[in-house]
Motif scaffolding. Structure first.
Motif, PDB file in Angstrom:
ATOM      1  N   LEU A 114      16.969 -17.912  36.681  1.00  0.00           N
ATOM      2  CA  LEU A 114      15.622 -17.557  37.086  1.00  0.00           C
ATOM      3  C   LEU A 114      15.697 -16.563  38.242  1.00  0.00           C
ATOM      4  O   LEU A 114      16.424 -16.790  39.214  1.00  0.00           O
ATOM      5  N   LYS A 115      14.967 -15.468  38.097  1.00  0.00           N
ATOM      6  CA  LYS A 115      14.984 -14.454  39.151  1.00  0.00           C
ATOM      7  C   LYS A 115      13.626 -13.784  39.215  1.00  0.00           C
ATOM      8  O   LYS A 115      13.087 -13.359  38.199  1.00  0.00           O
ATOM      9  N   ASN A 128      12.601 -12.851  35.501  1.00  0.00           N
ATOM     10  CA  ASN A 128      13.451 -13.509  34.520  1.00  0.00           C
ATOM     11  C   ASN A 128      13.151 -15.000  34.662  1.00  0.00           C
ATOM     12  O   ASN A 128      13.402 -15.582  35.720  1.00  0.00           O
ATOM     13  N   PRO A 129      12.581 -15.619  33.609  1.00  0.00           N
ATOM     14  CA  PRO A 129      12.151 -17.009  33.738  1.00  0.00           C
ATOM     15  C   PRO A 129      13.270 -18.046  33.670  1.00  0.00           C
ATOM     16  O   PRO A 129      12.991 -19.244  33.712  1.00  0.00           O
ATOM     17  N   GLY A 130      14.509 -17.609  33.560  1.00  0.00           N
ATOM     18  CA  GLY A 130      15.597 -18.554  33.384  1.00  0.00           C
ATOM     19  C   GLY A 130      15.645 -19.021  31.939  1.00  0.00           C
ATOM     20  O   GLY A 130      15.344 -18.251  31.030  1.00  0.00           O
ATOM     21  N   HIS A 138      23.025 -23.293  32.515  1.00  0.00           N
ATOM     22  CA  HIS A 138      22.045 -23.650  33.547  1.00  0.00           C
ATOM     23  C   HIS A 138      21.930 -25.171  33.656  1.00  0.00           C
ATOM     24  O   HIS A 138      22.141 -25.886  32.693  1.00  0.00           O
ATOM     25  N   THR A 142      13.902 -23.908  33.190  1.00  0.00           N
ATOM     26  CA  THR A 142      12.855 -23.281  33.996  1.00  0.00           C
ATOM     27  C   THR A 142      11.965 -22.351  33.180  1.00  0.00           C
ATOM     28  O   THR A 142      12.354 -21.856  32.125  1.00  0.00           O
ATOM     29  N   LEU A 144       8.250 -19.567  34.144  1.00  0.00           N
ATOM     30  CA  LEU A 144       7.370 -19.017  35.166  1.00  0.00           C
ATOM     31  C   LEU A 144       5.947 -19.012  34.643  1.00  0.00           C
ATOM     32  O   LEU A 144       5.730 -18.848  33.436  1.00  0.00           O
ATOM     33  N   ILE A 158       7.081 -21.137  39.909  1.00  0.00           N
ATOM     34  CA  ILE A 158       8.300 -21.529  39.206  1.00  0.00           C
ATOM     35  C   ILE A 158       8.060 -22.928  38.649  1.00  0.00           C
ATOM     36  O   ILE A 158       7.622 -23.821  39.370  1.00  0.00           O
ATOM     37  N   GLU A 160       9.960 -26.026  37.072  1.00  0.00           N
ATOM     38  CA  GLU A 160      11.224 -26.681  36.787  1.00  0.00           C
ATOM     39  C   GLU A 160      10.957 -27.830  35.830  1.00  0.00           C
ATOM     40  O   GLU A 160      10.166 -28.730  36.129  1.00  0.00           O
TER      41      GLU A 160
END
Length: 165
Positions: A114-115, A128-130, A138, A142, A144, A158, A160
């Protein structure tokens, strides 16, 4: 105003936890590595979907979705692709075009990391939603979610989900 749920790298995985967040969105965007199309079919039954195919996706996903999705929503231009890199390290395939004509939001998946990063040079928000699925390295799944209101991107959250596996 539109409420957007952004996910990626489901790798054929869908559960009630993801579906709960889909129901709360106005649109769902999937940044590739869908896996079985049952994932996108489940999303489309609930909400409008914009998606791109990823490197693990088969011929059926590649027939339904494109490598890149470029669109505008409200007053925001968006470019979504699966393998795109991130600010100062964009993928070679997109580097020239993103420099010449940057969108307001650039979305990629693939890394399972996630970024959220602002590119000051190109004046764009990289998301980047992961990974929402169970396959990969991972530890936490995750996604977004955010709102687009005219030209503003607001209330970025975010999400989780449960631990992978």
């Amino acid at each position: 105003m539109k409420k957007i749920l952004l996910l990626s790298d489901t790798h054929s995985y869908m559960d009630d936890q993801i579906l709960k967040f889909i129901k709360q969105a106005d649109e769902v965007w999937h940044a590739g590595d869908i896996g079985h199309l049952e994932v996108t079919d489940a999303i489309k039954k609930l909400k409008p979907l914009r998606a791109v195919f990823g490197n693990i996706d088969d011929k059926d996903a590649r027939a339904e979705f494109s490598l890149d999705a470029k669109f505008s929503i409200e007053d925001v231009s968006v470019w979504m692709t699966h393998i795109g890199g991130y600010p100062h390290r964009y993928n070679q395939r997109i580097r020239e075009e993103i420099t010449m004509n940057p969108p307001k939001i650039f979305i990629s998946g693939h890394s399972h990391i996630l970024k959220v990063q602002y590119d000051k040079k190109l004046n764009l928000l990289h998301l980047n939603p992961g990974a929402a699925g169970n396959h990969g390295f991972h530890k936490i799944r995750t996604m977004l979610r955010f709102e687009i209101d005219e030209a503003a991107i607001k209330n970025l959250e975010i999400i989780e989900l449960a631990k992978r596996g």
